[in-house]
Design an enzyme around this catalytic site. Structure first.
Site, PDB file in Angstrom:
ATOM      1  N   ARG A   8       7.880  29.844  -4.634  1.00 23.23           N
ATOM      2  CA  ARG A   8       9.042  29.788  -3.756  1.00 23.23           C
ATOM      3  C   ARG A   8       8.949  30.918  -2.735  1.00 23.23           C
ATOM      4  NH1 ARG A   8      12.931  31.554  -5.946  1.00 23.23           N
ATOM      5  NH2 ARG A   8      12.369  31.841  -8.115  1.00 23.23           N
ATOM      6  N   LYS A  33      16.006  23.295  -6.991  1.00 22.24           N
ATOM      7  CA  LYS A  33      16.716  24.521  -6.631  1.00 22.24           C
ATOM      8  C   LYS A  33      17.658  24.302  -5.439  1.00 22.24           C
ATOM      9  CE  LYS A  33      14.448  26.658  -9.785  1.00 22.24           C
ATOM     10  NZ  LYS A  33      15.126  27.125 -10.993  1.00 22.24           N
ATOM     11  N   SER A  70      13.959  33.405 -13.304  1.00 23.16           N
ATOM     12  CA  SER A  70      12.775  32.553 -13.301  1.00 23.16           C
ATOM     13  C   SER A  70      11.647  33.181 -14.114  1.00 23.16           C
ATOM     14  CB  SER A  70      12.290  32.363 -11.867  1.00 23.16           C
ATOM     15  OG  SER A  70      13.336  31.853 -11.088  1.00 23.16           O
ATOM     16  N   GLY A 117      11.167  32.671 -19.766  1.00 20.01           N
ATOM     17  CA  GLY A 117      11.114  31.981 -21.061  1.00 20.01           C
ATOM     18  C   GLY A 117      12.262  31.020 -21.333  1.00 20.01           C
ATOM     19  N   THR A 163      12.254  27.813 -20.754  1.00 23.75           N
ATOM     20  CA  THR A 163      11.674  26.598 -21.340  1.00 23.75           C
ATOM     21  C   THR A 163      11.330  26.855 -22.811  1.00 23.75           C
ATOM     22  OG1 THR A 163      10.826  26.084 -19.158  1.00 23.75           O
ATOM     23  CG2 THR A 163       9.914  24.817 -20.983  1.00 23.75           C
TER      24      THR A 163
HETATM   25  C1  OXD Z   1      12.245  28.918 -10.921  1.00 28.05           C
HETATM   26  C2  OXD Z   1      11.820  27.602 -11.418  1.00 28.05           C
HETATM   27  O1  OXD Z   1      11.566  29.504 -10.055  1.00 28.05           O
HETATM   28  O2  OXD Z   1      12.503  27.078 -12.319  1.00 28.05           O
HETATM   29  O3  OXD Z   1      13.288  29.409 -11.391  1.00 28.05           O
HETATM   30  O4  OXD Z   1      10.834  27.037 -10.920  1.00 28.05           O
HETATM   31 MN    MN Z   2      14.312  28.100 -12.719  1.00 27.28          MN
END
Ligand code: OXD
Ligand code: MN
Length: 657
Positions: free
Chosen positions: A116, A274, A316, A319, A321
């Site tokens: 990003r 996002k 981001s 952890g 996930t």
């Molecule tokens: C982030 C993503 O950058 O979930 O938060 O990709």
């Molecule tokens: Mn994210």
């Protein structure tokens, strides 16, 4: 193929006009002519344009007039459609199959397009302070990045006219949340990237019934271009068209619109995620009285069979996930995943907070994901997934840092994300630190059977967390909704590779929303405060830190599946267990013996749980400076009071120490 620049229509002449959007069916026949003129001679390559609603037709026609694609392709989201695109991309060399799996593909981006780009991501509102707070003089806001509508019009005019020349414009109808659900919202994304088409199909719900659910209602308008019209004037690296020097991601919250140019990387190009589900949706949520947050949602079932739902916000690449798919090490416990990145939550008639995962897939950070750290994610991406900027073995498997112990042949030749030949043990890394997998959520073996429930699941606790190497205990319970909001406002974490920030400095990331804040952060805090109305049961708020280190830099807590021990403590607290914690200035910290540590081996409890007075005194000063400089007069009085009370408690702790 290229378009004569003098014949291009500028953005300013094509942009949709809010009052026109309200046009009725009857008036449509008048507009129809305009629409058809705007569409000009751009052929419809797939789909029936006339079946689209008047609003969608006009949107597509206007943008086709602006961006001048060579054809329009209305996506239906089917496997057949995806396969045709995949075959084309494989032939061109942009995707290659990972032969060890079923329908898994790998893709390498231009190395300049890997994350990003926060510095080029803007919120566009007529009044600057709708987007940013009244920061102290000379202080740049870190939450929200404002651009005026006039400047945005110029920026768009410098980029979008003719930007799709020679390319196909794909029209993607997508739903965030179960199609037609009361908490769901619909978007339409236009893009000239087929990688985006394939990824949106995984990450959102794309199918013709979205058009039916939309009817003639309004939708979130998402316009994306890789920014490289044909004939291409610059070298395309890795068959990945992009325009890194001209990247721009602009949101117009009042118009519910996103414009993204120059990047194909997920966070910049999969606009449902996002851009829509956080930045635009947080604006919609403020207006409609709900919440759009950077949070996972998990269901945790205790050995006694009782299930609780928890939402958790971490910056981001910290952890989320892994936590959402945690495999409990304590016997009899079960975790099921509802979502791993974004939660849309609304109070129900019964006063409880209900949350949905608006996404349909996981766009996870690959490095560090392994059978040891996240076996459920690994099981999820064994098929129908796209890997971006990971490495690949000569045997057709994915590879990244963290898989050293799991790879079958440790001497296998690996092709790095940069295309170089490499072996385990060679210098450098094989995968980009922000390399990603995109995998369908329904393939997750522990996906919750209610993950598609349009009503959502009842959230009882909210957890904040970050990577805090020092001073911050493993877990604490905040004192109240307001104290929890204050705690969220000073959330901090070490920088990660998810955006362009490098190094390991601890950065403020309030509510894990710093890069995704859709409007003035002071108003965001006020919105949270206002949600606590009589008759509502607000969730209890906690803070966790899996990342505290000892003097030698070693982690004090094993993390991953062992985090269930912390969740166990949280759930017992929620149920009102007494004697499990003691008050500290920052909240309630577990009493020795109150965390189940059976079978864990040596844990340095005192270092893991301590609330050092000197550390927190310095931290309180820094937090005050941050809030005064960054939020200034927009800081709600209730939160200022929480800050002052916490300062006093810390002061008293220091005196006692
Ligand atoms: C982030 C993503 O950058 O979930 O938060 O990709
Ligand atoms: Mn994210």
């Amino acid at each position: 193929m290229s378009v004569d620049p003098s014949l291009l229509t500028p953005y300013k002449n094509t942009t949709d006009n809010a009052s026109l959007r309200q046009i009725s069916e009857d008036a449509f026949y008048v507009v129809n002519e305009v629409v058809m003129r705007r569409l000009g001679h751009v052929p419809i390559l797939k789909g029936d344009f006339h079946l689209l609603s008047p609003k969608v037709q006009r949107f597509v026609a206007e943008k086709a007039e602006l961006m001048r694609p060579r054809g329009i392709f209305i996506c239906d989201g089917t496997q057949h459609e995806a396969q045709e695109i995949i075959d084309k991309l494989v032939e061109r060399g942009m995707l290659s199959p990972l032969k060890a799996y079923e329908n898994n593909y790998i893709c390498r981006t231009d190395p300049k397009d890997v994350a990003r780009v926060e510095s080029k991501t803007w919120m566009v509102t007529p009044d600057k302070y709708q987007t940013v707070c009244h920061t102290a003089e000379g202080v740049d806001p870190i939450m929200g990045h404002w651009m005026s509508p006039t400047q945005m019009a110029d920026e768009l005019d410098g980029r979008f006219p003719g930007c799709m020349a020679g390319r196909i414009m794909y029209v993607i109808p997508f739903s965030m949340g179960p199609i037609g659900g009361p908490l769901s919202k619909i978007g339409v994304q236009l893009t000239d990237s087929n990688y985006v088409v394939l990824s949106m199909r995984i990450m959102t719900r794309v199918c013709p019934s979205v058009w039916d659910a939309l009817g003639d209602n309004d939708f979130v308008r998402c316009i994306h271009s890789v920014g490289l019209p044909r004939p291409v004037k610059q070298k395309v690296v890795n068959h990945w068209p992009c325009n890194p020097d001209r990247v721009l991601i602009a949101h117009r919250p009042p118009e519910r619109e996103v414009w993204s140019f120059g990047s194909g990387y997920g966070g910049n190009s999969l606009l449902g995620k996002k851009c829509f589900a956080l930045r635009i949706a947080s604006n919609i949520a403020k207006d409609e009285g709900w919440m759009a947050e950077h949070m996972l949602i998990m269901g945790v079932t205790r050995p006694n069979g009782k299930e609780h739902f928890i939402a958790a916000a971490f910056p981001s690449a910290c952890g989320k996930t892994n936590l959402a798919m945690l495999e409990p090490t304590l016997p009899g416990w079960k975790v099921r995943c509802v979502g791993d990145d974004i939660a849309w939550m609304k109070f129900g008639e019964d006063g409880r907070l209900y949350g949905i995962n608006p996404e349909a897939g996981f766009f996870g950070v690959a490095p560090g994901t392994s059978k040891k750290t996240n076996p459920m994610a690994v099981a999820t991406f064994q098929k129908n997934s796209i890997f971006t900027n990971t490495a690949e073995t000569a045997t057709g498997e994915y590879y990244w840092e963290g898989l050293e112990d799991e790879i079958a042949d440790k001497n296998v030749e690996i092709t790095t994300w940069l295309g170089d030949k490499w072996h385990i043990g060679d210098p450098g890394v094989a995968a980009h630190p922000n390399s990603r997998f995109a995998a369908p959520a329904e393939q997750c073996p522990i996906i919750h059977d209610k993950w598609q429930d349009p009503q959502g699941v009842p959230i009882e606790a909210i957890i904040f967390g970050g990577r805090r190497p020092q001073g911050v205990p493993l877990v604490f319970e905040t004192k109240s909704w307001l104290h929890g909001i204050f705690t969220g406002s000073f959330l901090k974490s070490e920088a990660t590779a998810a955006a362009e920030h490098t190094g390991k400095s601890v950065m403020h990331d309030p509510f894990a929303m710093r890069p995704f804040m859709g409007y003035n952060f002071g108003q965001y805090l006020q919105h949270w405060i206002d949600l606590n109305k009589p008759g509502r049961k607000v969730p209890q708020i906690y803070h966790v830190n899996w990342f505290r280190r000892d003097k030698d830099g070693k982690f004090l807590w094993p993390g991953f599946g062992e985090n269930i021990r912390v969740i166990d403590w949280i759930l017992r607290r929620l149920e009102g267990e007494e004697g499990s914690g003691h008050e500290t200035p920052i909240g309630t910290v577990p009493n020795k013996g109150s965390l189940n540590l059976d079978g864990l081996g040596e844990v340095n409890w005192d270092e893991l749980m301590s609330v050092p007075a000197a550390y927190w005194k310095e931290d309180a000063k820094e937090v005050r400076k941050f809030l005064e400089q960054q939020v200034g007069p927009d800081l709600p009085a209730e939160i200022r009071k929480e800050m002052e009370e916490q300062e006093k408690r810390i002061e008293a702790l220091e005196k006692d120490a």
